[in-house]
Design a protein around this motif. Structure first.
Motif, PDB file in Angstrom:
ATOM      1  N   HIS A  84       7.560   8.776   1.750  1.00 38.63           N
ATOM      2  CA  HIS A  84       7.526   9.958   2.602  1.00 38.63           C
ATOM      3  C   HIS A  84       8.557   9.819   3.726  1.00 38.63           C
ATOM      4  O   HIS A  84       8.725   8.732   4.288  1.00 38.63           O
ATOM      5  CB  HIS A  84       6.128  10.152   3.189  1.00 38.63           C
ATOM      6  N   PRO A  85       9.243  10.906   4.083  1.00 39.18           N
ATOM      7  CA  PRO A  85      10.327  10.827   5.074  1.00 39.18           C
ATOM      8  C   PRO A  85       9.821  10.504   6.477  1.00 39.18           C
ATOM      9  O   PRO A  85       8.641  10.682   6.787  1.00 39.18           O
ATOM     10  CB  PRO A  85      10.939  12.226   5.014  1.00 39.18           C
ATOM     11  N   ASN A  86      10.754  10.036   7.296  1.00 39.18           N
ATOM     12  CA  ASN A  86      10.424   9.694   8.688  1.00 39.18           C
ATOM     13  C   ASN A  86      10.389  10.947   9.551  1.00 39.18           C
ATOM     14  O   ASN A  86      11.221  11.156  10.444  1.00 39.18           O
ATOM     15  CB  ASN A  86      11.440   8.694   9.243  1.00 39.18           C
ATOM     16  N   LYS A  91       1.298  13.232   5.816  1.00 40.50           N
ATOM     17  CA  LYS A  91       1.751  13.724   4.504  1.00 40.50           C
ATOM     18  C   LYS A  91       0.670  13.586   3.441  1.00 40.50           C
ATOM     19  O   LYS A  91       0.588  14.406   2.529  1.00 40.50           O
ATOM     20  CB  LYS A  91       2.992  12.951   4.054  1.00 40.50           C
ATOM     21  N   ALA A  92      -0.126  12.528   3.531  1.00 39.94           N
ATOM     22  CA  ALA A  92      -1.080  12.252   2.448  1.00 39.94           C
ATOM     23  C   ALA A  92      -2.225  11.377   2.959  1.00 39.94           C
ATOM     24  O   ALA A  92      -2.080  10.660   3.959  1.00 39.94           O
ATOM     25  CB  ALA A  92      -0.381  11.546   1.287  1.00 39.94           C
ATOM     26  N   TYR A  93      -3.332  11.468   2.244  1.00 41.35           N
ATOM     27  CA  TYR A  93      -4.461  10.582   2.509  1.00 41.35           C
ATOM     28  C   TYR A  93      -5.050  10.092   1.174  1.00 41.35           C
ATOM     29  O   TYR A  93      -6.120  10.533   0.749  1.00 41.35           O
ATOM     30  CB  TYR A  93      -5.537  11.285   3.344  1.00 41.35           C
ATOM     31  N   PRO A  94      -4.336   9.219   0.467  1.00 44.13           N
ATOM     32  CA  PRO A  94      -4.920   8.640  -0.749  1.00 44.13           C
ATOM     33  C   PRO A  94      -6.162   7.834  -0.385  1.00 44.13           C
ATOM     34  O   PRO A  94      -6.144   7.060   0.578  1.00 44.13           O
ATOM     35  CB  PRO A  94      -3.799   7.748  -1.284  1.00 44.13           C
ATOM     36  N   HIS A  95      -7.242   8.010  -1.186  1.00 40.87           N
ATOM     37  CA  HIS A  95      -8.494   7.385  -0.781  1.00 40.87           C
ATOM     38  C   HIS A  95      -9.448   7.239  -1.962  1.00 40.87           C
ATOM     39  O   HIS A  95      -9.269   7.834  -3.021  1.00 40.87           O
ATOM     40  CB  HIS A  95      -9.174   8.221   0.313  1.00 40.87           C
ATOM     41  N   SER A  96     -10.484   6.449  -1.733  1.00 40.76           N
ATOM     42  CA  SER A  96     -11.625   6.340  -2.638  1.00 40.76           C
ATOM     43  C   SER A  96     -12.843   6.854  -1.892  1.00 40.76           C
ATOM     44  O   SER A  96     -13.021   6.550  -0.701  1.00 40.76           O
ATOM     45  CB  SER A  96     -11.836   4.890  -3.073  1.00 40.76           C
ATOM     46  N   ALA A 123       4.716   4.680   9.152  1.00 38.46           N
ATOM     47  CA  ALA A 123       3.729   5.196  10.103  1.00 38.46           C
ATOM     48  C   ALA A 123       2.495   5.606   9.308  1.00 38.46           C
ATOM     49  O   ALA A 123       2.573   6.472   8.434  1.00 38.46           O
ATOM     50  CB  ALA A 123       4.288   6.388  10.878  1.00 38.46           C
ATOM     51  N   TYR A 124       1.358   4.974   9.612  1.00 39.04           N
ATOM     52  CA  TYR A 124       0.155   5.200   8.813  1.00 39.04           C
ATOM     53  C   TYR A 124      -1.060   4.655   9.569  1.00 39.04           C
ATOM     54  O   TYR A 124      -0.935   3.918  10.569  1.00 39.04           O
ATOM     55  CB  TYR A 124       0.258   4.472   7.458  1.00 39.04           C
ATOM     56  N   ALA A 125      -2.235   4.994   9.059  1.00 42.19           N
ATOM     57  CA  ALA A 125      -3.487   4.398   9.517  1.00 42.19           C
ATOM     58  C   ALA A 125      -4.339   4.074   8.299  1.00 42.19           C
ATOM     59  O   ALA A 125      -4.434   4.878   7.375  1.00 42.19           O
ATOM     60  CB  ALA A 125      -4.243   5.347  10.446  1.00 42.19           C
ATOM     61  N   SER A 126      -4.929   2.887   8.287  1.00 44.79           N
ATOM     62  CA  SER A 126      -5.963   2.566   7.300  1.00 44.79           C
ATOM     63  C   SER A 126      -7.277   3.014   7.914  1.00 44.79           C
ATOM     64  O   SER A 126      -7.715   2.456   8.925  1.00 44.79           O
ATOM     65  CB  SER A 126      -6.003   1.068   7.013  1.00 44.79           C
ATOM     66  N   THR A 127      -7.913   4.019   7.313  1.00 43.32           N
ATOM     67  CA  THR A 127      -9.015   4.660   8.016  1.00 43.32           C
ATOM     68  C   THR A 127     -10.098   5.193   7.094  1.00 43.32           C
ATOM     69  O   THR A 127      -9.829   5.599   5.961  1.00 43.32           O
ATOM     70  CB  THR A 127      -8.479   5.824   8.887  1.00 43.32           C
ATOM     71  N   TYR A 128     -11.313   5.164   7.604  1.00 48.14           N
ATOM     72  CA  TYR A 128     -12.421   5.883   6.976  1.00 48.14           C
ATOM     73  C   TYR A 128     -12.339   7.346   7.390  1.00 48.14           C
ATOM     74  O   TYR A 128     -11.930   7.673   8.509  1.00 48.14           O
ATOM     75  CB  TYR A 128     -13.768   5.332   7.437  1.00 48.14           C
ATOM     76  N   GLU A 220      -3.947   7.072   5.673  1.00 47.02           N
ATOM     77  CA  GLU A 220      -3.402   8.328   6.169  1.00 47.02           C
ATOM     78  C   GLU A 220      -1.932   8.068   6.492  1.00 47.02           C
ATOM     79  O   GLU A 220      -1.614   7.435   7.504  1.00 47.02           O
ATOM     80  CB  GLU A 220      -4.175   8.808   7.399  1.00 47.02           C
ATOM     81  N   ILE A 221      -1.052   8.563   5.625  1.00 46.66           N
ATOM     82  CA  ILE A 221       0.361   8.199   5.694  1.00 46.66           C
ATOM     83  C   ILE A 221       1.190   9.323   6.304  1.00 46.66           C
ATOM     84  O   ILE A 221       1.175  10.455   5.824  1.00 46.66           O
ATOM     85  CB  ILE A 221       0.909   7.864   4.288  1.00 46.66           C
ATOM     86  N   THR A 222       1.928   9.000   7.372  1.00 46.46           N
ATOM     87  CA  THR A 222       2.850   9.932   7.993  1.00 46.46           C
ATOM     88  C   THR A 222       4.266   9.713   7.485  1.00 46.46           C
ATOM     89  O   THR A 222       4.976  10.666   7.167  1.00 46.46           O
ATOM     90  CB  THR A 222       2.809   9.792   9.526  1.00 46.46           C
ATOM     91  N   SER A 223       4.710   8.458   7.389  1.00 47.11           N
ATOM     92  CA  SER A 223       6.031   8.172   6.848  1.00 47.11           C
ATOM     93  C   SER A 223       6.038   6.810   6.159  1.00 47.11           C
ATOM     94  O   SER A 223       5.328   5.889   6.561  1.00 47.11           O
ATOM     95  CB  SER A 223       7.104   8.218   7.942  1.00 47.11           C
ATOM     96  N   SER A 224       6.868   6.723   5.101  1.00 45.62           N
ATOM     97  CA  SER A 224       7.024   5.471   4.346  1.00 45.62           C
ATOM     98  C   SER A 224       8.367   5.519   3.636  1.00 45.62           C
ATOM     99  O   SER A 224       8.452   5.338   2.420  1.00 45.62           O
ATOM    100  CB  SER A 224       5.882   5.293   3.345  1.00 45.62           C
ATOM    101  N   SER A 225       9.425   5.794   4.409  1.00 48.29           N
ATOM    102  CA  SER A 225      10.745   6.041   3.863  1.00 48.29           C
ATOM    103  C   SER A 225      11.268   4.846   3.063  1.00 48.29           C
ATOM    104  O   SER A 225      11.125   3.694   3.478  1.00 48.29           O
ATOM    105  CB  SER A 225      11.716   6.355   5.007  1.00 48.29           C
ATOM    106  N   GLY A 226      11.841   5.154   1.891  1.00 50.25           N
ATOM    107  CA  GLY A 226      12.364   4.117   1.019  1.00 50.25           C
ATOM    108  C   GLY A 226      11.366   3.623   0.002  1.00 50.25           C
ATOM    109  O   GLY A 226      11.722   2.911  -0.931  1.00 50.25           O
ATOM    110  N   GLY A 227      10.102   3.998   0.183  1.00 51.39           N
ATOM    111  CA  GLY A 227       9.048   3.589  -0.747  1.00 51.39           C
ATOM    112  C   GLY A 227       8.297   2.372  -0.254  1.00 51.39           C
ATOM    113  O   GLY A 227       8.896   1.320  -0.025  1.00 51.39           O
ATOM    114  N   MET A 228       7.013   2.512  -0.049  1.00 47.03           N
ATOM    115  CA  MET A 228       6.163   1.419   0.427  1.00 47.03           C
ATOM    116  C   MET A 228       4.869   1.381  -0.370  1.00 47.03           C
ATOM    117  O   MET A 228       4.404   2.408  -0.870  1.00 47.03           O
ATOM    118  CB  MET A 228       5.850   1.588   1.923  1.00 47.03           C
ATOM    119  N   ASP A 229       4.314   0.178  -0.467  1.00 45.97           N
ATOM    120  CA  ASP A 229       3.081  -0.035  -1.227  1.00 45.97           C
ATOM    121  C   ASP A 229       1.887  -0.180  -0.298  1.00 45.97           C
ATOM    122  O   ASP A 229       1.951  -0.924   0.693  1.00 45.97           O
ATOM    123  CB  ASP A 229       3.196  -1.289  -2.093  1.00 45.97           C
TER     124      ASP A 229
END
Length: 240
Positions: A84-86, A91-96, A123-128, A220-229
């Motif tokens: 995701h761009p800076n 942008k997304a909230y992948p979750h279980s 830029a992100y948060a690991s969150t419930y 909860e991902i705001t940016s991950s430019s270049g591809g991040m895991d």
């Protein structure tokens, strides 16, 4: 030395050289590990997969998002590759997610454990993300975060509850009321007494005997430019 003896000696030296060559090759050639494909994966932004009473979702919902691929071996072991761009905005909230479907007063216990691996950048948060009263209330428990991200609303209190110390924020996103609990100190693994947190909010008078819906955990991902895991090594919800 006769011709036959010379031939035997030559063969002996050849065998010795071959053995030494094979031993050297075994020492310097790295072991190749076969990669195992995930049980499920998808690049669809609304992709969802049900497993073990949970639902794993890609959930790319924000504007200006880049590509994101989700994979899962189970509801507990899953992850995403996201590019995701800076730019600002989630942008997304992948979750279980695990659905509870009980009134708060009817819950005997509700807890959750997690273990994640996250990138050092972006830029992100690991969150419930915990939902109540048909999504009228959203309760976020930020376990760690990185980059230019922040909660909705204003700070209301600092409290120790559910096994952690948090700064508590309250606000609205225009669709529902949001309570954000930002943990003091980032952690990549732990256990949370979710029931204690929800009852703290109720005792504060911010909501009543709500019906608890899904307990979600993800990134909860705001940016991950270049591809991040981002990887969930384990995740579970226990209730009674």
């Amino acid at each position: 030395m006769d011709r036959r003896s010379k031939r035997r000696e030559a063969m002996k030296k050849l065998v010795q050289c071959t053995i030494l060559s094979l031993a050297f090759a075994a020492a310097v050639v790295p072991t190749v590990t076969t990669a195992h494909a995930a049980s499920w994966s998808s690049s669809d932004k609304w992709a969802a997969w049900s497993n073990g009473g949970y639902t794993v979702r890609n959930d790319v919902w924000g504007s200006g998002a880049g590509p994101q691929t989700i994979w899962a071996n189970s509801y507990s072991n899953w992850g995403v590759w996201a590019d995701h761009p800076n730019t600002g905005g989630v942008k997304a909230y992948p979750h279980s997610a695990k659905n509870i479907g009980k009134r708060l007063s009817a819950i005997g216990s509700l807890s959750s454990s997690f273990n994640v691996t996250v990138p050092g950048g972006g830029a992100y948060a690991s969150t419930y993300d915990i939902w109540a009263n048909n999504n009228a209330y959203e309760i976020m428990l930020w376990m760690n975060w990185n980059g230019a991200v922040g909660p909705i609303g204003s700070k209301q209190a600092t409290v120790t509850v559910g096994g952690h110390t948090w700064d508590v924020y309250r606000g609205s996103n225009g669709s529902n009321e949001v309570f954000s609990f930002l943990r003091h100190g980032d952690v990549n693994s732990g256990t949370v007494d979710v029931d204690a947190v929800l009852n703290w909010i109720r005792n504060r008078g911010w909501f009543g005997d709500v019906t608890v819906g899904e307990v979600q955990f993800g990134f909860e991902i705001t940016s991950s430019s270049g591809g991040m895991d981002f990887r969930s090594n384990s995740y579970s919800v226990t209730s009674s």
